[in-house]
Design an enzyme around this catalytic site. Structure first.
Site, PDB file in Angstrom:
ATOM      1  N   ILE A  55      36.293  -3.578 -85.763  1.00  0.00           N
ATOM      2  CA  ILE A  55      37.047  -2.412 -86.181  1.00  0.00           C
ATOM      3  C   ILE A  55      36.550  -1.626 -87.415  1.00  0.00           C
ATOM      4  CG2 ILE A  55      39.460  -1.949 -87.251  1.00  0.00           C
ATOM      5  CD1 ILE A  55      40.297  -4.239 -85.940  1.00  0.00           C
ATOM      6  N   THR A  85      45.492  -2.008 -92.671  1.00  0.00           N
ATOM      7  CA  THR A  85      46.015  -2.319 -91.306  1.00  0.00           C
ATOM      8  C   THR A  85      45.260  -3.833 -90.501  1.00  0.00           C
ATOM      9  OG1 THR A  85      43.665  -1.339 -90.417  1.00  0.00           O
ATOM     10  CG2 THR A  85      45.789   0.024 -90.581  1.00  0.00           C
ATOM     11  N   ARG A  94      45.748  -7.606 -92.399  1.00  0.00           N
ATOM     12  CA  ARG A  94      46.886  -8.682 -92.451  1.00  0.00           C
ATOM     13  C   ARG A  94      47.653  -8.247 -93.973  1.00  0.00           C
ATOM     14  NH1 ARG A  94      46.865  -9.034 -88.074  1.00  0.00           N
ATOM     15  NH2 ARG A  94      46.039 -10.753 -86.983  1.00  0.00           N
ATOM     16  N   ASP A  99      50.297  -0.947 -92.745  1.00  0.00           N
ATOM     17  CA  ASP A  99      50.913  -1.209 -91.228  1.00  0.00           C
ATOM     18  C   ASP A  99      51.203  -2.550 -91.199  1.00  0.00           C
ATOM     19  OD1 ASP A  99      51.127  -0.497 -88.575  1.00  0.00           O
ATOM     20  OD2 ASP A  99      49.606  -1.951 -87.905  1.00  0.00           O
ATOM     21  N   ALA A 127      49.432  -0.836 -85.313  1.00  0.00           N
ATOM     22  CA  ALA A 127      48.228   0.052 -85.295  1.00  0.00           C
ATOM     23  C   ALA A 127      47.437  -0.482 -84.065  1.00  0.00           C
ATOM     24  CB  ALA A 127      47.321  -0.481 -86.457  1.00  0.00           C
ATOM     25  N   PHE A 128      47.953  -1.708 -83.639  1.00  0.00           N
ATOM     26  CA  PHE A 128      47.489  -2.034 -82.079  1.00  0.00           C
ATOM     27  C   PHE A 128      47.774  -1.433 -80.938  1.00  0.00           C
ATOM     28  CE2 PHE A 128      51.189  -4.340 -82.156  1.00  0.00           C
ATOM     29  CZ  PHE A 128      51.410  -4.590 -80.990  1.00  0.00           C
TER      30      PHE A 128
END
Length: 350
Positions: A156, A234, A236, A260, A299-300
């Site tokens: 990412i 975005t 943890r 997020d 986000a995912f």
């Protein structure tokens, strides 16, 4: 009888994607709306596997109960595993995950948060709905030429860097395991955290939650940052001490925050509480800032990602059944990201 899998914290989109891909595997699937916890683990009785999401709690008690009930494998349908007691599971039950379902989805969402905060799209949208077409208070800044700090250069993080370089930004990065050749190829520079904090106009987090990264964004870290810094998370929730972030926002040391994830999100995210009073005082305070955007761990959430999650999760379970190497197994012995575990890489954790 087929191999039976119990899904916890199931949502309609889980059921649709897993049912569709399960046509290739023929497992017996059962979906539960409840999250897995000490109180709900009894529901796994009679199943060969449990399939879990980010807010399910796998305590040592849950591990003991799953093993006693004959559950053979814990399949996480996500990348995160910080809610799993890996020490209790080690050498007793296999735990697999989906390490990369769509790194593009997460990186693109992080960019959306940056641009929305910068250009105040959320404010402009609601203003125009009220037929207010003034632009006073909506001024942003050119991202081109600014410095962005990327913490974590996994899949990412690498995609995030490519996107930001495409905007003409100067990219600094920090990673516990730097890869100089990649930095040269992508055109960014590895620095220590203090340098990243000191020089970055925007800081975006793309690292796992480990003992070494928990609350890495705290009072001390924020004090080292530029005045008016933008912080994006975005990854943890517990990477950020939310109370420290709120103090930074109040003092205007932090100019913007795009989140997020939230450290206590398990009680709220993915659920509808629109008719109820929010009893989390910290989250409620965070939502009062007009320079903060919170999205609920979405986000995912793209079609490609959901399909990849289903496909990889079911294949992880099939590999276990076929006694094949479990390349997506999570290893407690590493003490770090499973991608660095040689035992996992070569086939089996135990």
């Amino acid at each position: 009888m087929g191999f039976k899998i119990a899904f916890f914290d199931s949502k309609p989109y889980d059921m649709e994607s897993f049912d569709r891909f399960n046509q290739e595997y023929g497992f017996e699937l059962r979906y539960f709306k409840e999250k897995l916890s000490d109180d709900t683990v009894f529901m796994a009785k009679g199943y060969d596997a449990v399939c879990l999401f980010v807010n399910d709690e796998v305590t040592s008690y849950v591990v003991d109960q799953l093993i006693a009930m004959g559950v053979k494998i814990i399949a996480m349908r996500c990348a995160g595993y910080n809610n799993v007691d890996l020490k209790a599971a080690y050498s007793r039950i296999h735990v697999v995950r989906v390490p990369a379902y769509s790194p593009y989805a997460v990186a693109e969402h992080a960019l959306a948060l940056m641009m929305t905060l910068n250009r105040k799209i959320h404010k402009a949208y609601t203003r125009v709905l009220d037929k207010n077409f003034t632009i006073q208070g909506l001024m942003g800044f050119d991202m081109h030429g600014k410095t962005v700090g990327v913490i974590g250069t996994g899949q990412i993080g690498q995609i995030m860097i490519q996107i930001l370089k495409g905007l003409g930004m100067r990219v600094l990065a920090y990673d516990a395991f730097p890869r100089p050749e990649m930095a040269q190829n992508l055109g960014f520079v590895y620095v220590d955290l203090d340098t990243l904090y000191r020089e970055s106009d925007i800081i975006t987090l793309h690292c796992p939650l480990l003992p070494s990264t928990e609350y890495m964004i705290n009072h001390e870290a924020i004090s080292k940052m530029k005045d008016g810094v933008m912080i994006i998370n975005t990854s943890r929730g517990k990477l950020i001490d939310t109370k420290a972030l709120i103090e930074g926002l109040k003092s205007r040391k932090v100019g913007y925050a795009g989140l997020d994830v939230y450290e206590e999100e398990g009680d709220y995210f993915f659920e509808d509480y629109s008719t109820e009073v929010l009893d989390d005082d910290v989250l409620a305070r965070l939502l009062t800032f007009n320079n903060v955007i919170v999205t609920s761990h979405q986000a995912f959430f793209t079609r490609e990602a959901i399909d990849n999650i289903a496909r990889t999760t079911l294949q992880n379970i099939q590999d276990f059944i076929d006694d094949k190497p479990l390349t997506n197994e999570i290893c407690y012995r590493c003490g770090q990201d499973p991608s660095s575990c040689q035992k996992v890489k070569t086939g089996k954790c135990f």
